[in-house]
Enzyme design. Structure first.
Site, PDB file in Angstrom:
ATOM      1  N   HIS A  76       0.779  -1.156  -0.039  1.00 49.65           N
ATOM      2  CA  HIS A  76       0.025   0.108  -0.017  1.00 49.65           C
ATOM      3  C   HIS A  76       0.829   1.187   0.023  1.00 49.65           C
ATOM      4  CE1 HIS A  76      -3.904  -1.793   1.628  1.00 49.65           C
ATOM      5  NE2 HIS A  76      -3.400  -2.461   0.744  1.00 49.65           N
ATOM      6  N   TYR A 206      -8.790   5.519   8.135  1.00 44.16           N
ATOM      7  CA  TYR A 206      -8.657   5.525   9.513  1.00 44.16           C
ATOM      8  C   TYR A 206      -9.529   6.668   9.763  1.00 44.16           C
ATOM      9  CZ  TYR A 206      -4.341   3.246  10.282  1.00 44.16           C
ATOM     10  OH  TYR A 206      -3.182   2.281  10.402  1.00 44.16           O
ATOM     11  N   PRO A 297      -2.587   0.188  19.221  1.00 49.64           N
ATOM     12  CA  PRO A 297      -2.435  -0.291  17.981  1.00 49.64           C
ATOM     13  C   PRO A 297      -2.536   0.721  16.817  1.00 49.64           C
ATOM     14  CG  PRO A 297      -4.693  -0.905  18.776  1.00 49.64           C
ATOM     15  CD  PRO A 297      -3.814  -0.382  19.861  1.00 49.64           C
ATOM     16  N   LYS A 301       2.386  -0.044  15.216  1.00 49.23           N
ATOM     17  CA  LYS A 301       3.803  -0.112  15.518  1.00 49.23           C
ATOM     18  C   LYS A 301       4.281  -1.294  16.156  1.00 49.23           C
ATOM     19  CE  LYS A 301       4.869   3.401  13.155  1.00 49.23           C
ATOM     20  NZ  LYS A 301       5.301   3.101  11.958  1.00 49.23           N
ATOM     21  N   TYR A 389       4.646   6.541   9.941  1.00 54.07           N
ATOM     22  CA  TYR A 389       3.955   5.587   9.622  1.00 54.07           C
ATOM     23  C   TYR A 389       4.725   4.368   8.725  1.00 54.07           C
ATOM     24  CZ  TYR A 389      -0.486   3.146   8.336  1.00 54.07           C
ATOM     25  OH  TYR A 389      -1.748   2.149   8.266  1.00 54.07           O
TER      26      TYR A 389
HETATM   27  P1  FAD Z   1       3.929 -11.777  21.543  1.00 51.65           P
HETATM   28  O1  FAD Z   1       3.280 -11.584  20.373  1.00 51.65           O
HETATM   29  O2  FAD Z   1       2.958 -11.202  22.650  1.00 51.65           O
HETATM   30  O3  FAD Z   1       4.618 -12.871  21.919  1.00 51.65           O
HETATM   31  C1  FAD Z   1       5.127 -13.270  23.431  1.00 51.65           C
HETATM   32  C2  FAD Z   1       4.922 -14.787  23.579  1.00 51.65           C
HETATM   33  O4  FAD Z   1       5.599 -15.212  24.637  1.00 51.65           O
HETATM   34  C3  FAD Z   1       3.370 -15.480  23.388  1.00 51.65           C
HETATM   35  O5  FAD Z   1       3.625 -16.313  22.436  1.00 51.65           O
HETATM   36  C4  FAD Z   1       3.338 -15.893  24.710  1.00 51.65           C
HETATM   37  O6  FAD Z   1       2.401 -17.107  24.968  1.00 51.65           O
HETATM   38  C5  FAD Z   1       4.721 -16.267  25.212  1.00 51.65           C
HETATM   39  N1  FAD Z   1       4.800 -16.365  26.724  1.00 51.65           N
HETATM   40  C6  FAD Z   1       4.370 -15.399  27.620  1.00 51.65           C
HETATM   41  N2  FAD Z   1       4.609 -15.759  29.069  1.00 51.65           N
HETATM   42  C7  FAD Z   1       5.337 -16.972  28.692  1.00 51.65           C
HETATM   43  C8  FAD Z   1       5.986 -17.903  29.584  1.00 51.65           C
HETATM   44  N3  FAD Z   1       6.043 -17.251  30.856  1.00 51.65           N
HETATM   45  N4  FAD Z   1       6.698 -18.877  29.167  1.00 51.65           N
HETATM   46  C9  FAD Z   1       6.581 -19.127  27.773  1.00 51.65           C
HETATM   47  N5  FAD Z   1       6.166 -18.236  26.979  1.00 51.65           N
HETATM   48  C10 FAD Z   1       5.392 -17.160  27.352  1.00 51.65           C
HETATM   49  N6  FAD Z   1       1.566  -4.213  15.693  1.00 51.65           N
HETATM   50  C11 FAD Z   1       1.983  -3.595  14.336  1.00 51.65           C
HETATM   51  O7  FAD Z   1       3.134  -3.574  13.819  1.00 51.65           O
HETATM   52  N7  FAD Z   1       1.041  -3.635  13.300  1.00 51.65           N
HETATM   53  C12 FAD Z   1      -0.316  -3.953  13.540  1.00 51.65           C
HETATM   54  O8  FAD Z   1      -1.176  -3.733  12.559  1.00 51.65           O
HETATM   55  C13 FAD Z   1      -0.609  -4.276  14.926  1.00 51.65           C
HETATM   56  N8  FAD Z   1      -2.203  -4.491  14.953  1.00 51.65           N
HETATM   57  C14 FAD Z   1      -2.471  -4.975  16.216  1.00 51.65           C
HETATM   58  C15 FAD Z   1      -3.664  -4.967  16.608  1.00 51.65           C
HETATM   59  C16 FAD Z   1      -4.183  -5.657  17.628  1.00 51.65           C
HETATM   60  C17 FAD Z   1      -5.719  -5.900  18.005  1.00 51.65           C
HETATM   61  C18 FAD Z   1      -3.467  -5.829  18.498  1.00 51.65           C
HETATM   62  C19 FAD Z   1      -3.549  -6.458  20.047  1.00 51.65           C
HETATM   63  C20 FAD Z   1      -1.921  -5.528  18.367  1.00 51.65           C
HETATM   64  C21 FAD Z   1      -1.601  -5.241  17.474  1.00 51.65           C
HETATM   65  N9  FAD Z   1      -0.150  -5.075  16.997  1.00 51.65           N
HETATM   66  C22 FAD Z   1       0.162  -4.472  15.683  1.00 51.65           C
HETATM   67  C23 FAD Z   1       0.928  -5.268  18.038  1.00 51.65           C
HETATM   68  C24 FAD Z   1       1.623  -6.599  17.964  1.00 51.65           C
HETATM   69  O9  FAD Z   1       0.701  -7.605  17.562  1.00 51.65           O
HETATM   70  C25 FAD Z   1       2.556  -6.905  19.180  1.00 51.65           C
HETATM   71  O10 FAD Z   1       3.427  -5.975  19.352  1.00 51.65           O
HETATM   72  C26 FAD Z   1       3.255  -8.072  18.855  1.00 51.65           C
HETATM   73  O11 FAD Z   1       2.686  -9.394  18.965  1.00 51.65           O
HETATM   74  C27 FAD Z   1       4.520  -8.192  19.649  1.00 51.65           C
HETATM   75  O12 FAD Z   1       5.289  -9.338  19.633  1.00 51.65           O
HETATM   76  P2  FAD Z   1       6.213  -9.860  20.631  1.00 51.65           P
HETATM   77  O13 FAD Z   1       6.622 -11.225  20.086  1.00 51.65           O
HETATM   78  O14 FAD Z   1       7.082  -9.184  21.319  1.00 51.65           O
HETATM   79  O15 FAD Z   1       5.185 -10.604  21.864  1.00 51.65           O
HETATM   80  C1  DHB Z   2      -4.002  -2.804  11.354  1.00 52.13           C
HETATM   81  C2  DHB Z   2      -3.962  -2.601  12.788  1.00 52.13           C
HETATM   82  C3  DHB Z   2      -3.440  -1.144  12.973  1.00 52.13           C
HETATM   83  O1  DHB Z   2      -3.495  -0.917  14.594  1.00 52.13           O
HETATM   84  C4  DHB Z   2      -3.474  -0.354  12.130  1.00 52.13           C
HETATM   85  O2  DHB Z   2      -3.135   0.966  12.466  1.00 52.13           O
HETATM   86  C5  DHB Z   2      -3.256  -0.609  10.827  1.00 52.13           C
HETATM   87  C6  DHB Z   2      -3.601  -1.969  10.514  1.00 52.13           C
HETATM   88  C7  DHB Z   2      -4.252  -4.286  11.220  1.00 52.13           C
HETATM   89  O3  DHB Z   2      -4.626  -5.258  12.052  1.00 52.13           O
HETATM   90  O4  DHB Z   2      -4.240  -4.562   9.995  1.00 52.13           O
END
Ligand code: FAD
Ligand code: DHB
Length: 449
Positions: A76, A206, A297, A301, A389
């Site tokens: 995009h 948005y 979200p 980021k 962005y």
């Molecule tokens: P996580 O994905 O949380 O992974 C952590 C892992 O550790 C998990 O699998 C968990 O089960 C495991 N764990 C926890 N405790 C333990 C333990 N004690 N022992 C062993 N394992 C454990 N980000 C973007 O960049 N773009 C987006 O479009 C975006 N949209 C989002 C939309 C929503 C609705 C949400 C909720 C989040 C969004 N995010 C987005 C954020 C993004 O999903 C997270 O920042 C990302 O998952 C972080 O990755 P991580 O590996 O740090 O943590």
């Molecule tokens: C998505 C989530 C977001 O928070 C955003 O700003 C853009 C895209 C997504 O889930 O695709």
């Protein structure tokens, strides 16, 4: 009985951060184990992020994870900003000199990573319990866990990476009083749905509406993802599928455009929070991704930050464990926090501009609208949004850095503070960030043509 073993890096969490870290370490010949308390199927299906910055895409390509993303991802070149019933397009390529973003779901990145790591013979222990990290005052920290069959393990490591998300155990295992937390809670949540219907838009919408924020995003040409602002303590049971579609249509409405409805396969409510824990390291325990910081979200980021952290961390661990140089490891926390605070500001700004704050008043609403009108009418303001962005700090992987590039030397004539790496405006914190990111080419804001 406890089984004792040895590895170089113990990684807690098989989310995007932990999995990519184990892949990057393997590329540098470093062994690791990943422990995860959920099942593989759960990790691969957990609906979360969907939008990747250009730098994240380039990184995944560089490290051999780009094939499916390139085949299936949707590139995009802009977004729509909607307010006061009108939709406006921001053209990122034009504003930023060609930068873009890619829609490719976190579920798919996690599948790609798990598949690649297991094919390479890596150890990922799913469904573990009672994870603990210990001996943190030593150079041989220990990772303990009980595997899916009930056997207790103790893995002696050279370093441990806490990639265990916001609710993990690693952050709280740091010595009491070490971690400083800066945070904001927002008085609203997001209700997110996944729907089996082609997106009704070519790029993300948005929308600020007086009844609350709405976002139309997508996963594939057949699957739409949409979000609605709802009250902070909202019960998902209050939202039937019919009510969700009616509210989305109401908020996203513009003349001559129609939102296509489809079967809702998933719906969930997520709270909104900004949270930054610092430092992101205690001796040989390093935090990365959501374990150290959370952004709301809006602006997408979180995943990008998590992948950026472990790119910096993999280089630091490689330098520490293979060459015995501690400079990049020492710079890791500051380097990551510079990026984290830029994204924290941007996410807070996007969130505050687009959501209806139930505690605010007419004054607050008018400020939001004034800001939105400025963004769509001023090239400078639009560029600020577009640049953040699409990703303000570029990520690199192959740049080799010596410790000398991040450890401050005695200052001699012609080598004043902030002048070592060519940018007279940079302080020590920014220099460390640049060096640890491998970013000789950190992009400064481009002059507005
Ligand atoms: P996580 O994905 O949380 O992974 C952590 C892992 O550790 C998990 O699998 C968990 O089960 C495991 N764990 C926890 N405790 C333990 C333990 N004690 N022992 C062993 N394992 C454990 N980000 C973007 O960049 N773009 C987006 O479009 C975006 N949209 C989002 C939309 C929503 C609705 C949400 C909720 C989040 C969004 N995010 C987005 C954020 C993004 O999903 C997270 O920042 C990302 O998952 C972080 O990755 P991580 O590996 O740090 O943590
Ligand atoms: C998505 C989530 C977001 O928070 C955003 O700003 C853009 C895209 C997504 O889930 O695709």
């Amino acid at each position: 009985m406890t089984v004792t073993s040895r590895t170089q890096v113990g990684i807690v969490g098989a989310g995007p951060a932990g999995l990519l870290l184990s892949h990057l370490l393997a590329l540098r010949g470093i062994d690791s184990i990943v422990v995860e308390n959920r099942s593989r199927a759960y990790c691969e299906a957990r609906q979360r992020a969907g939008l990747l910055e250009a730098g994240t895409v380039e990184l995944l390509r560089t490290v051999g994870l780009g094939d499916r993303m390139d085949a299936e991802g949707l590139e995009h070149g802009g977004i729509y900003l909607q307010f006061e019933g009108e939709r406006h397009h921001l053209d990122f390529r034009d504003l930023t000199g060609g930068r873009w973003v890619t829609i490719y779901a976190q579920t798919e990145i996690v599948k790609d990573l798990i598949g690649t790591r297991l094919a390479a013979g890596a150890t990922i222990e799913f469904e573990v319990s009672d994870t603990e990290v210990g001996e943190l005052d030593t150079e041989r920290p220990v990772l303990r866990f009980t595997d899916a069959e009930g056997t207790r393990h103790e893995v002696v490591c050279d370093a441990i990476a806490g990639c265990d998300g916001f609710h993990g155990i690693c952050r709280d295992s740091m010595p009491p009083g070490l971690i400083h937390v800066a945070e904001r809670e927002y008085p609203y949540s997001w209700l997110g749905i996944l729907a089996s219907v082609p997106p009704s838009t070519d790029e993300l919408i948005y929308c600020r509406h007086e009844d609350g924020f709405a976002l139309h995003t997508m996963r594939t040409p057949q699957v739409s993802r949409l979000y609605l602002q709802v009250p902070a303590d909202e019960d998902i049971e209050a939202w039937s599928d019919d009510r969700i579609w009616a509210e989305l249509k109401h908020r996203l409405e513009v003349p001559g455009w129609e939102l296509k409805e489809g079967h809702i396969s998933e719906k969930a409510i997520s709270p909104m929070r900004s949270f930054v824990a610092s430092p992101m390291r205690y001796r040989r325990l390093f935090l990365a991704g959501d374990a150290a910081h959370i952004v709301p979200p809006t602006g997408a980021k979180g995943l990008n930050l998590a992948l950026a952290d472990v790119t910096v961390l993999a280089k630091a661990l490689s330098s520490l464990l293979k060459d015995g140089h501690a400079g990049l490891a020492d710079a890791y926390s500051d380097a990551s926090l510079t990026r984290v605070w830029r994204a924290t500001h941007f996410s807070w700004w996007m969130t505050s501009m687009l959501h209806v704050d139930p505690q605010s008043d007419q004054f607050g609403a008018e400020l939001q609208l004034a800001q939105l009108r400025y963004v769509i009418s001023s090239r400078a303001a639009a560029t600020m949004l577009a640049e953040n962005y699409t990703g303000y700090f570029p990520l690199t992987w192959n740049t080799e850095l010596s410790e000398a590039q991040v450890v401050p030397r005695a200052q001699g004539p012609g080598q004043q503070r902030g002048q070592r790496r060519g940018d007279p405006g940079l302080g020590q914190r920014e220099r460390c960030a640049e060096a640890a990111l491998g970013a000789e080419q950190v992009q400064r804001p481009q002059p507005v043509p």
